[in-house]
Design a protein around this motif. Structure first.
Motif, short mmCIF file in Angstrom:
data_model
loop_
_atom_site.label_atom_id
_atom_site.label_comp_id
_atom_site.label_asym_id
_atom_site.label_seq_id
_atom_site.Cartn_x
_atom_site.Cartn_y
_atom_site.Cartn_z
N LEU A 1 0.82 -1.21 0.00
CA LEU A 1 0.00 0.00 0.00
C LEU A 1 0.85 1.27 0.00
N PRO A 2 1.90 1.37 0.83
CA PRO A 2 2.75 2.57 0.76
C PRO A 2 3.41 2.75 -0.60
N ALA A 3 3.88 1.63 -1.20
CA ALA A 3 4.49 1.72 -2.52
C ALA A 3 3.48 2.15 -3.57
N TYR A 4 2.24 1.69 -3.41
CA TYR A 4 1.18 2.06 -4.36
C TYR A 4 0.88 3.55 -4.29
N VAL A 5 0.87 4.10 -3.08
CA VAL A 5 0.65 5.54 -2.91
C VAL A 5 1.78 6.32 -3.56
N ARG A 6 3.01 5.84 -3.39
CA ARG A 6 4.16 6.53 -4.02
C ARG A 6 4.06 6.48 -5.53
N GLN A 7 3.62 5.35 -6.08
CA GLN A 7 3.46 5.25 -7.53
C GLN A 7 2.41 6.24 -8.04
N LEU A 8 1.32 6.36 -7.31
CA LEU A 8 0.29 7.32 -7.71
C LEU A 8 0.81 8.75 -7.69
N TRP A 9 1.55 9.08 -6.63
CA TRP A 9 2.09 10.43 -6.53
C TRP A 9 3.07 10.71 -7.68
N ALA A 10 3.84 9.71 -8.06
CA ALA A 10 4.80 9.88 -9.15
C ALA A 10 4.09 10.12 -10.48
N ARG A 11 2.84 9.68 -10.58
CA ARG A 11 2.07 9.86 -11.83
C ARG A 11 1.00 10.94 -11.71
N ARG A 12 1.20 11.86 -10.78
CA ARG A 12 0.22 12.93 -10.59
C ARG A 12 0.08 13.81 -11.83
N HIS A 13 1.16 14.00 -12.58
CA HIS A 13 1.08 14.81 -13.79
C HIS A 13 0.26 14.10 -14.87
N PHE A 14 0.40 12.77 -14.93
CA PHE A 14 -0.42 12.01 -15.87
C PHE A 14 -1.90 12.11 -15.50
N ILE A 15 -2.22 12.04 -14.21
CA ILE A 15 -3.61 12.09 -13.75
C ILE A 15 -4.24 13.43 -14.12
N THR A 16 -3.54 14.51 -13.86
CA THR A 16 -4.11 15.84 -14.17
C THR A 16 -4.21 16.05 -15.68
N ALA A 17 -3.19 15.63 -16.44
CA ALA A 17 -3.25 15.79 -17.90
C ALA A 17 -4.35 14.94 -18.51
N PHE A 18 -4.52 13.72 -18.00
CA PHE A 18 -5.57 12.84 -18.51
C PHE A 18 -6.95 13.41 -18.23
N SER A 19 -7.14 13.98 -17.03
CA SER A 19 -8.44 14.55 -16.69
C SER A 19 -8.75 15.77 -17.55
N ARG A 20 -7.75 16.61 -17.81
CA ARG A 20 -7.97 17.78 -18.67
C ARG A 20 -8.28 17.37 -20.10
N ALA A 21 -7.60 16.33 -20.58
CA ALA A 21 -7.85 15.86 -21.95
C ALA A 21 -9.27 15.29 -22.08
#
Length: 304
Positions: free
Chosen positions: A34-54
């Motif tokens: 679970l901690p590693a999964y949270v870190r992976q999500l944080w590392a892809r925060r730019h993908f999440i925001t760009a995907f939502s805007r697209a």
């Protein structure tokens, strides 16, 4: 046993797990901690925001009015509800038109935020199987991105809601600042709910067909279109404790926070501390619980 026989004996077979550990190998697509999964999500925060805007930009790209439909759709829904519940059925609970219209529009906009997040979450995995199967990334990125898309869409609607509220004589005060923490808590709640239904929808595609009926029932039970307590108090067949139960449900809680912040009427003259406690509790329980529930099935998404 002779020396010749002993020398020709086959070597001991090494278990695959031991062999993999010796060479630093791991199962492809295995669920991280679970901690590693949270870190992976944080590392892809730019993908999440760009995907939502697209997704937001592409949502109405084929329509001539384009992004104006982000606001026009809930406004038209509010107009229909006003004609039916405010004019024909007179289900205003004693509210004047100048109070009821901001009340109604706020309810429609805020509930639509949750409704759209859930519907997007249901299809976030099953509707993006190509991406899920082709790329390696934390799958929770998808329901979170869709919830973020709906938050961005709501922010445009809030501008229109502010104009309508001011137009009917409810001018900004310091309580309008409470809109921001209220929407933040609702976003956490919506994201958790979207992740719950993303997991359910990934294995049960029919969930997407069922959810509109569930959400419509939830809308009528949450006071989107009429003041719940006033309607229940006017009905002798419904016990008064039912109003407390219905007002504690998360959709009603987040709508009430926005209404308390923006509408200046005796009914909404102060924000009850219990309402904020409900809002925080729902955000923590559903937000965190939905995240953990989704994470537990991480390695199964896109398979089968």
């Amino acid at each position: 046993m002779s020396e010749t026989t002993r020398a020709s004996a086959p070597p001991r077979a090494v278990p695959l797990a031991e062999l993999a550990a010796r060479h630093g190998l791991s199962v492809s697509g295995a669920r991280p901690s679970l901690p590693a999964y949270v870190r992976q999500l944080w590392a892809r925060r730019h993908f999440i925001t760009a995907f939502s805007r697209a997704k937001l930009a592409a949502q109405y790209s084929q329509a001539k009015l384009g992004q104006l439909w982000q606001v026009a759709t809930p406004l038209l829904n509010a107009l229909v509800y006003f004609l039916i519940f405010g004019v024909i059925l007179e289900a205003r609970g004693g509210m004047s038109t100048g109070d009821y219209i901001p009340f109604l529009v706020a309810g429609v906009f805020v509930f639509t935020f949750t409704q759209s997040s859930v519907m997007s979450g249901v299809k976030s995995i099953s509707g993006n199987l190509g991406m899920v199967r082709a790329l390696h990334f934390p799958r929770a990125s998808l329901p979170i991105a869709f919830s973020l898309q709906q938050l961005q869409q709501l922010l445009y609607s809030m501008i229109v809601l502010a104009a309508i509220t001011i137009g009917f004589g409810h001018y900004p005060t310091w309580t309008w600042l409470l809109i921001f923490p209220a929407l933040l808590l609702q976003f956490v709640f919506n994201a958790g709910l979207a992740m719950i239904f993303a997991r359910l929808g990934s294995h049960t595609p029919d969930m997407a067909q069922l959810m509109p009926f569930v959400l419509r029932t939830w809308m009528y039970a949450s006071g989107v279109l009429f003041p719940l307590r006033a309607m229940i108090e006017d009905n002798d067949t419904v016990p008064l404790w039912a109003a407390d139960v219905l007002e504690a449900n998360p959709a009603a809680v987040y709508m009430d926070l926005i209404r308390y912040a923006m509408i200046d009427t005796p009914q909404y003259s102060g924000v009850p501390s219990l309402t904020w406690a409900y809002a925080l509790g729902w955000a923590l329980v559903i937000g965190i619980g939905g995240f953990v529930y989704f994470w537990k099935a991480e390695e199964r998404y896109g398979r089968g």
